[in-house]
Each structure stands twice: as C-alpha cells, then as structure tokens.
Design a protein around this motif. Structure first.
Motif, PDB file in Angstrom:
ATOM      1  N   GLY A 134      -0.854  10.990  -8.440  1.00 16.84           N
ATOM      2  CA  GLY A 134      -0.406   9.645  -8.867  1.00 16.84           C
ATOM      3  C   GLY A 134      -1.182   8.828  -7.827  1.00 16.84           C
ATOM      4  N   LEU A 135      -1.966   7.994  -9.159  1.00 11.04           N
ATOM      5  CA  LEU A 135      -3.580   7.600  -9.042  1.00 11.04           C
ATOM      6  C   LEU A 135      -3.245   6.072  -7.758  1.00 11.04           C
ATOM      7  CD1 LEU A 135      -5.788   7.586 -11.921  1.00 11.04           C
ATOM      8  CD2 LEU A 135      -5.721   8.470  -9.449  1.00 11.04           C
ATOM      9  N   GLY A 136      -1.855   5.795  -8.298  1.00 11.09           N
ATOM     10  CA  GLY A 136      -1.209   4.885  -7.345  1.00 11.09           C
ATOM     11  C   GLY A 136      -0.720   4.719  -5.930  1.00 11.09           C
ATOM     12  N   SER A 137      -0.974   5.937  -6.003  1.00 11.04           N
ATOM     13  CA  SER A 137      -0.516   5.667  -3.842  1.00 11.04           C
ATOM     14  C   SER A 137      -1.801   6.302  -3.103  1.00 11.04           C
ATOM     15  CB  SER A 137       0.358   7.311  -3.612  1.00 11.04           C
ATOM     16  OG  SER A 137      -0.347   8.604  -4.757  1.00 11.04           O
ATOM     17  N   VAL A 138      -3.150   6.922  -4.001  1.00 18.60           N
ATOM     18  CA  VAL A 138      -4.413   7.050  -3.779  1.00 18.60           C
ATOM     19  C   VAL A 138      -5.049   5.573  -3.488  1.00 18.60           C
ATOM     20  CG1 VAL A 138      -6.977   7.612  -3.912  1.00 18.60           C
ATOM     21  CG2 VAL A 138      -4.189   9.535  -4.735  1.00 18.60           C
ATOM     22  N   VAL A 139      -4.586   5.115  -4.478  1.00 18.19           N
ATOM     23  CA  VAL A 139      -5.428   3.174  -4.648  1.00 18.19           C
ATOM     24  C   VAL A 139      -4.437   2.681  -3.197  1.00 18.19           C
ATOM     25  CG1 VAL A 139      -5.449   1.298  -6.072  1.00 18.19           C
ATOM     26  CG2 VAL A 139      -6.147   3.348  -6.809  1.00 18.19           C
ATOM     27  N   GLU A 140      -3.205   3.008  -2.804  1.00 25.67           N
ATOM     28  CA  GLU A 140      -2.818   2.414  -2.100  1.00 25.67           C
ATOM     29  C   GLU A 140      -3.055   2.582  -0.658  1.00 25.67           C
ATOM     30  OE1 GLU A 140       2.288   1.931  -0.732  1.00 25.67           O
ATOM     31  OE2 GLU A 140       1.101   2.360  -3.107  1.00 25.67           O
ATOM     32  N   GLN A 141      -2.671   3.993  -0.790  1.00 28.11           N
ATOM     33  CA  GLN A 141      -3.708   3.824   0.699  1.00 28.11           C
ATOM     34  C   GLN A 141      -5.349   3.321   1.007  1.00 28.11           C
ATOM     35  OE1 GLN A 141      -4.137   8.782   2.191  1.00 28.11           O
ATOM     36  NE2 GLN A 141      -2.555   9.194   0.479  1.00 28.11           N
ATOM     37  N   VAL A 142      -5.949   3.524  -0.146  1.00 26.45           N
ATOM     38  CA  VAL A 142      -7.568   3.589   0.883  1.00 26.45           C
ATOM     39  C   VAL A 142      -6.981   2.188   0.592  1.00 26.45           C
ATOM     40  CG1 VAL A 142      -9.809   2.593  -1.449  1.00 26.45           C
ATOM     41  CG2 VAL A 142      -8.095   4.612  -1.108  1.00 26.45           C
ATOM     42  N   VAL A 143      -6.438   1.110   0.159  1.00 30.75           N
ATOM     43  CA  VAL A 143      -5.888  -0.658  -0.310  1.00 30.75           C
ATOM     44  C   VAL A 143      -5.806  -1.148   1.410  1.00 30.75           C
ATOM     45  CG1 VAL A 143      -5.025  -2.504  -0.418  1.00 30.75           C
ATOM     46  CG2 VAL A 143      -5.938  -1.116  -1.841  1.00 30.75           C
ATOM     47  N   HIS A 144      -4.585  -0.288   1.721  1.00 31.23           N
ATOM     48  CA  HIS A 144      -4.586   0.017   3.227  1.00 31.23           C
ATOM     49  C   HIS A 144      -5.089   0.168   4.025  1.00 31.23           C
ATOM     50  CE1 HIS A 144      -1.298   0.019   5.587  1.00 31.23           C
ATOM     51  NE2 HIS A 144      -2.077   1.051   6.641  1.00 31.23           N
ATOM     52  N   GLU A 145      -6.474   0.985   3.399  1.00 28.56           N
ATOM     53  CA  GLU A 145      -7.072   1.516   4.793  1.00 28.56           C
ATOM     54  C   GLU A 145      -8.263   0.469   4.995  1.00 28.56           C
ATOM     55  OE1 GLU A 145      -9.382   4.557   4.242  1.00 28.56           O
ATOM     56  OE2 GLU A 145      -7.158   5.995   4.632  1.00 28.56           O
ATOM     57  N   MET A 146      -8.209  -0.254   3.629  1.00 26.89           N
ATOM     58  CA  MET A 146      -9.656  -1.536   3.159  1.00 26.89           C
ATOM     59  C   MET A 146      -8.670  -2.894   4.259  1.00 26.89           C
ATOM     60  SD  MET A 146     -11.953  -0.416   1.725  1.00 26.89           S
ATOM     61  CE  MET A 146     -12.510   0.857   2.018  1.00 26.89           C
ATOM     62  N   LYS A 147      -7.389  -3.360   3.960  1.00 24.43           N
ATOM     63  CA  LYS A 147      -6.967  -4.771   4.744  1.00 24.43           C
ATOM     64  C   LYS A 147      -6.907  -3.954   5.792  1.00 24.43           C
ATOM     65  CE  LYS A 147      -3.530  -4.981   1.041  1.00 24.43           C
ATOM     66  NZ  LYS A 147      -2.015  -5.307   0.828  1.00 24.43           N
ATOM     67  N   SER A 148      -7.085  -3.475   7.181  1.00 24.94           N
ATOM     68  CA  SER A 148      -7.058  -3.376   8.010  1.00 24.94           C
ATOM     69  C   SER A 148      -8.172  -3.322   8.337  1.00 24.94           C
ATOM     70  CB  SER A 148      -6.477  -1.719   8.830  1.00 24.94           C
ATOM     71  OG  SER A 148      -7.329  -0.868   8.086  1.00 24.94           O
ATOM     72  N   GLU A 149      -9.267  -3.448   7.482  1.00 29.29           N
ATOM     73  CA  GLU A 149     -11.459  -3.064   7.999  1.00 29.29           C
ATOM     74  C   GLU A 149     -11.349  -4.552   7.945  1.00 29.29           C
ATOM     75  OE1 GLU A 149     -13.301   0.025   6.276  1.00 29.29           O
ATOM     76  OE2 GLU A 149     -12.507   1.223   6.980  1.00 29.29           O
ATOM     77  N   SER A 150     -11.058  -5.122   6.771  1.00 34.60           N
ATOM     78  CA  SER A 150     -11.326  -6.716   6.229  1.00 34.60           C
ATOM     79  C   SER A 150     -11.074  -7.623   6.810  1.00 34.60           C
ATOM     80  CB  SER A 150     -11.550  -6.769   4.679  1.00 34.60           C
ATOM     81  OG  SER A 150     -10.104  -6.369   4.034  1.00 34.60           O
ATOM     82  N   GLY A 151      -9.751  -7.044   7.840  1.00 28.62           N
ATOM     83  CA  GLY A 151      -9.796  -7.813   8.759  1.00 28.62           C
ATOM     84  C   GLY A 151      -8.704  -9.343   8.096  1.00 28.62           C
ATOM     85  N   GLU A 152      -9.682 -10.669   8.790  1.00 27.55           N
ATOM     86  CA  GLU A 152      -8.714 -11.940   8.054  1.00 27.55           C
ATOM     87  C   GLU A 152      -9.583 -12.410   7.145  1.00 27.55           C
ATOM     88  OE1 GLU A 152      -7.246 -13.821  11.432  1.00 27.55           O
ATOM     89  OE2 GLU A 152      -7.015 -11.558  11.659  1.00 27.55           O
TER      90      GLU A 152
END
Lengths: 594, 154
Positions: free
Chosen positions: A442-460
């Motif tokens: 499911g590409l949806g869950s792959v993207v979800e994981q990636v976005v989750h990691e990005m959110k923690s990196e992109s901070g504020e």
C-alpha cells in the motif's frame, strides 16, 4: 475339404478332357459300327441281288424252254443255254455270299436240288422236243412237275429273300438304336465336358481377376511408395541389399548425395562414409548393429559424390520377408547440416554469452569489492578527521580565536558532506546491483511513514500536507520508501523559503500506467535544466542555499526504472516543482498473471 | 565497582586512529577498569586461547564485552567471530561488531554467526562518542553478564 482354386481348375479341365476322351472313344466305336453295319447291309443287298439273279436265270431258262417248245427253233434255246451255263456260277456266288449264314446255306442246298429238278424237267422236255416227241413233251409239261419245281424254286427264293431282308431290317434297326445311344452319350458327354470346361474357365477367370486385382493393388501400393520415397524432399530413402550394396535410389537421394541411380546402384554403401570411418569399419558395424537390433541410428559426416561432406542423420532398418529371411536394409538419410550448424551457432553464442556473463559477473564482483572497500575504508579517514578535529576543538577551543574555530567547523561540515556523499553513492550502487523483491504494497502507508519522519525533522516549519489516498501496487517496499523519502525530503528542503509550504502527494490513473506525483510550491527551477536533474552529482542549486549530494534523484530514477516505470519533472522557477513517476497498477499485473 | 570485579573490555582494532578515538571515547566514560587491545584477528584469538603475549592471562576469567572490528589483517573479524561463537568456552561472551560499514553481507554473516550486536561507527565523532557511551552502559551496567557456568571450562 476345401479345394484350392488351382485344384478346382485342374479338376475341371481334367474332367472335361476325360469326358471328351470317352466321347471320342464312343464316337469311334460308333463309326466303326456304322462302317460294319453298312458293309453288312451291302452284303445283304448283294445276297438279295444274287437271289434275284438265280430267279432271273431260272426264268430265262424256262423262257427259252417254252419258246423252243412252242417254235421248235433252236434260236429260242439260246436263253436256256446261257441260263443253264450260268446257273451253277450264280449259285456258287450265292453260296459264297451266305457262307456265314447257316439258315441260308441250308436253304441253298434245298434250292440246288429244286433247281436241279427243274433243270432236269427242262432238259427232259427239251430233249423230247428235239426228238420230236412233242406229245410226250407236252405231257411231261402238263404233268405239272416242271411248274411245281419252278414254283418251289420261287417260294424258296422268296423265303430266302425275306430272310435276308429281315436280317437287313434287324441290322438297320440295331444300328439306328446304337446310333441313338451314341448320340445321347456324345451329346451329354459334350454337354458335361462343356460344363466342366465352363466351370474351370470361370474358376480360372475368377482366379485371374483376383490375381489381377492383387497385382493392381500391389502396383498401386508400389506407386504410392515410390511417390512417397521420391517426394520426400529432405530424406534420401533407399534400399541396401544384405551385403550393403545399393538396391534402389530416389530423386531425393540423388539431390542429397549427388549420384545418379545408374552410377550408384550395385555399389557398396561404404562410399557414403568419410574414408576414416571406412577404415575404422563403421559401415560394417552399422549393418551389424541394424542386423542385431533391427535398427541402427547414427549421426555424423557423410560424403557426397563431389567429395563435399554433410552432417547426416541416418536410420538403418533391417528388412525381412514373412519367413524372417533378411532382404536387405532400408536407409533413410537426412541432411541436417543446417540444423547442426545452427546448433553449433547456438552453442557458440551460448559460450559467448557465458563468457560475457562471466565478465559481467567478474565486473560485478569488482564493483562489489569496490563498494565494500568504499564502505569500509573511505569512511574511516573521515571519522578520524572529524574525531580529531573535535578533540582539537574540545581541548583547545577556548584558546582559539573566532576564525580558527570557524575553520574547525568548516572541516567538520566538509567531513559530514563527504559522509553523506559516500552513503548516497553506496545507496545508488546498492540499488544498481540489488535484485528487487516485489510484494503487494500500500503506497499510502509508505508515504505516511515517510511524512511522519519528515515532520519530526522539519520541526516548527509550517507545512501543509495534502496526501491523497494512494493505491496498492506490486513493488519493492524498501526501495519505494527510498523514492518517497528522496522526493518528499526534496520538497521539504526546497520549500524552506516559503512561509507556508504546500506539499502534495497523489496519483492519476487514466488509461495508461498508474502515475504518482509529489508536488511542492518551493523554489522550483527552470525547465531548461530539467534533463540534467536525474544525473549523478547534478545540482541546480548552490550548496550554501540548499545542501545535497546530487545523488538522490539519480537513485530515485534507478529505482523507478527497475520497476519498469519512468520519472519526469514539471517545474517553474520560483513556483514549485512536480515529480511524476509511473508504476504498473496492481489490476493489470493481476490480469497478466491470470 | 572494584578493580578486581573482572570487568574488562577486549577491543579488537587495527587502525591506530580508530584505536585512539575509540579508547578516548571509552575512557571518557570511566566504566571499564581495563581495556585490552588486540591489533588483528590473530591477536584476538591469542587472547581468547591465552597464547602469544596473552599466555599469562588468568584462567577462569573472560571479558565482559568484545568490541570487534571486521576489516582486520591476518584473521578478519568474521573468522574470529566464527571461532569464538563455535566454541562452548567462549560462546557466551557478548560480542559487538563495531565497524565502518553496514554492508548487508557483513551484517548477515555476523548475525548468522551469533553476534550480540552490530553497530556502524558514525562519521560524526560526537555521535560516535555517544554510541560508545550507550554501548558501555548497556553491556556493562544494564545487561546481566553471563554467569560463570555459561562458559564451558577449558
């Protein structure tokens, strides 16, 4: 017992012949009988004539006597004299004719005496007349003795004539009966013989037509066989005698081997073999094998008339008659030179391919060894530089002025950049040689994981995420995650100057392949550089503006290509960029496997 | 913890720079009282089997942790791992691979041979020091070491 056709025919003809022989015999006998009967009838006729002659003679004698008696003239005596002289001769001949008939013989004796009486009476009367004793003579006549004698003679002759006629009648009727019998026998014999002949002929005819039919069938079969043998274009089909000499030849044999029929028939088949095979006794061995096992198949070089060679498949089969006696060998030769060459060609190609494969494997090995070394050895000095520069900063940082401290920081950031570069290059190399492991993802869950990691990196940072629902596809999930990580981190990076970043991930699925896109409203770039974007180390931004190694998009492209898709970009300077890539939708893959 | 508590780390490292940086990181933690160093795979095996310069190493004691580099001269790390993880006398010793790469083949081999942990040395020294600190903390403080009976007597 069943009679064979042949014995029926023989019996028919035999019976006809026997019957005809019998008929012939009966006819012969019947003819003989006819001749005999005819002779007997002639004889009887002569007896009758002879009897008539006796009567005539006696009448003549009496007539002469009467004339003389009446006239007294001697001239009237002439018939008497002649008859008198003649009568014994006539009687004698009659006697001879009837010598085999006792009844007639007896009557002839009586006749002779009666005639003698008459003669005596006649002579007496004539003598009296001569002596001119007419009265005595007349008296004598009138006594009736003479007339009586003459009447007796007549009666006796009539009796004898009747007897002879009866004999004739009897013989005639006997002959007629015999003739009738013969006719019946002959006619029925001929009919039977004719019937036997007819049967024999019918049988013969039947046998003949059967034989003709068999011969015709045989001829047809032979013609078909010849047609078959002659029309077999690629097969030389021929017969060898038990000693291996060529017995038959076909056009295809001529075409394949070059000999004409009259050049080769009677020749030993060993001349089809190369001389070294002949010396090694191969032709004889093949015959022996075909003799022992019924067939012998061989593949090898054979020689044409002109000395050229061809690669042949030869099947030798022993041919025996119904009693199992060896008649020779059938030989079917196929020219498979082209096939052989093709095989050789394939083998050579395979060898080349193997060699190339080996080369490829060797260079792959080299590459693996190279990346292994890079992974171990190139990173170590970086660690040392970073480690010692930090130790330096830690231990003498306070003694250093601003500027040398900044240098140390630059050393460390250079090291970090180098570290990323090595990691990214290793990643690209790994993607290149790694086998992709497909699974439904499911590409949806792959993207979800990636976005989750990005959110923690992109901070504020204020980022608006627009993630559409994405389909399931068959892909390597680890590699697809790398793709999304690269593209989304790029989007995050290049929207940094934006107060409000918008990052969109979605898919379009028209008639063509499934297309996924990652869109941002970042700094974008001019489309005239779009074709450079996916090259290794290609960057469209200055390092101080946007960090990066220039390896990420090359890796992304590699991964998409490995999945059979393609990637492209639409961008506008200062407006943003959209990366598109295609993947095979799951439905079509499922349909393909169905 | 006393000096005779037997807490000892065997560091197997050939590169002098790595050795110095690692020792620096380890010492700054002050966890281990003794760090033994082997400069290649052969020395590492000498240590375990008390040969060569380790002939006098007291019997009945084993290190609390082995930090093993993979790329080593003579006998490489994988071979060392193979020997000690196949020997009942040394099998229980915790071994952590501490190396530059995270090549898949290295990781697969290490884990198949029974390594207890696999750590890639970070390029950033700060991160490296942090990593070593956590390693020590975990293996020497948090983790219960194998009891003596876990070592088959040699």
């Amino acid at each position: 017992m069943r009679w064979s056709l042949n014995s029926k025919i023989t019996a028919g003809f035999g019976a006809a012949l026997a019957i005809l022989a019998i008929v012939e015999f009966i006819s012969y006998r019947s003819t003989n009988q006819l001749v005999e009967t005819s002779r007997q009838l002639t004889h009887s006729q002569r007896v009758l004539e002879s009897l008539g002659a006796v009567l005539t003679t006696m009448d003549d004698a009496e007539t002469g006597q009467r004339g003389y008696m009446l006239t007294g003239k001697d001239s009237y005596l002439q018939p008497y004299d002649v008859a008198n002289a003649h009568v014994s001769e006539v009687l004698e001949s009659l006697d001879k004719l009837t010598v085999n008939n006792p009844a007639q013989q007896r009557d002839i004796s009586s006749l002779e005496s009666l005639i003698k009486q008459k003669q005596d009476e006649l002579a007496a009367t004539i003598a009296l007349r001569k002596a001119n004793k007419a009265i005595e003579a007349d008296q004598l006549v009138l006594s009736g003795k003479g007339k009586q004698a003459m009447d007796d003679v007549r009666a006796l002759l009539a009796k004898m004539q009747k007897r002879e006629k009866d004999l004739m009648d009897t013989r005639t009727s006997q002959w007629k009966a015999s003739t009738r019998r013969t006719t019946v026998v002959v006619v029925s014999g001929v009919v039977i013989a004719f019937a036997a002949l007819l049967l024999a002929i019918l049988a013969l005819n039947g046998e003949t037509s059967e034989r003709l039919r068999a011969e015709r069938a045989l001829r047809m079969s032979e013609a078909r066989m010849r047609l078959l043998v002659e029309s077999a274009r690629d097969y030389a089909i021929l017969m060898l005698d038990p000693k291996g000499r060529v017995m038959s030849w076909s056009p295809s044999a001529e075409r394949i081997k070059g000999y004409k029929a009259d050049e080769i028939i009677g020749q030993n088949w060993s001349r089809f073999f190369p001389s070294e095979d002949v010396q090694a006794g191969k032709p004889e061995r093949e015959l022996e094998k075909a003799l022992a096992e019924g067939r012998a198949e061989d593949e090898g070089w054979r020689v044409r008339k002109d000395g050229s060679q061809f690669w042949a498949n030869v099947l030798l089969t022993s041919v025996r008659d119904e009693q199992g006696v060896l008649q020779g060998f059938s030989k079917v030769t196929r020219d498979i030179t082209a096939q052989k060459q093709a095989q050789e060609e394939i083998k050579k190609l395979n060898r080349d391919l193997e060699a190339r494969n080996d080369e490829l494997e060797a260079s792959n090995k080299d590459l693996e060894g190279f990346t292994y070394s890079v992974s171990h050895d190139l990173r170590a000095p970086l660690r040392h530089i970073d480690g010692f520069s930090q130790l330096l900063a830690n231990e003498c940082g306070s003694q250093l002025s601003e500027e040398p401290r900044r240098y140390l920081t630059r050393v460390q950031s250079g090291v970090k950049q180098m570290g990323h570069l090595i990691d990214d290059l290793l990643g690209l190399a790994r993607v290149g040689r790694q086998e992709i492991k497909l699974q439904v993802t499911g590409l949806g869950s792959v993207v979800e994981q990636v976005v989750h990691e990005m959110k923690s990196e992109s901070g504020e940072r204020a980022i608006e995420w627009k993630i559409a629902s994405l389909p399931f596809v068959e892909c390597d999930p680890g590699l697809l995650k790398q793709v999304f990580t690269n593209l989304i981190s790029n989007a995050v990076k290049y929207t940094r100057p934006r107060d409000r970043a918008v990052i969109e991930v979605g898919s379009t699925n028209g008639n063509g392949p499934l297309t996924i896109f990652v869109r941002d409203n970042g700094v974008g770039f001019s489309m005239k550089y779009a074709d450079k974007l996916f090259g290794v180390f290609q960057r469209l931004h200055r390092a101080e503006d946007f960090e990066g190694t220039g390896v990420g998009l090359a890796t992304v492209q590699r991964i998409i290509q490995k999945h059979g898709g393609r990637i492209w970009v639409e961008a506008e300077l200062d407006k943003g960029a959209t990366f598109y890539f295609t993947l095979q939708p799951l439905e079509s893959q499922l349909q393909k496997t169905d | 913890m006393g000096p005779n508590s037997g807490l000892e780390i065997l560091l197997v490292e050939d590169n002098p720079d790595d050795l110095e940086l690692t020792l620096h990181a380890l010492r700054s933690d002050n966890v281990a009282n003794r760090i033994e160093v082997a400069r290649d795979g052969e020395e590492a095996l000498d240590y375990f089997y008390r040969r060569g310069r380790f002939v006098g190493r007291p019997k009945g004691s084993q290190p609390s942790l082995v930090l093993l580099d993979l790329k080593l001269p003579k006998v490489d790390g994988i071979e060392v791992l193979q020997v000690i993880k196949n020997d009942p006398a040394t099998r229980a010793i915790p071994v952590v691979v501490l190396t530059s790469s995270k090549e898949e083949i290295d990781m697969v081999m290490s884990y198949q041979l029974g390594v207890n942990s696999y750590i890639q040395k970070p390029v950033d020294f700060k991160q490296f020091r942090e990593t070593v600190k956590q390693l020590d903390l975990y293996w020497l403080v948090i983790n219960q070491p194998p009891p003596a009976k876990a070592y088959g007597d040699k």
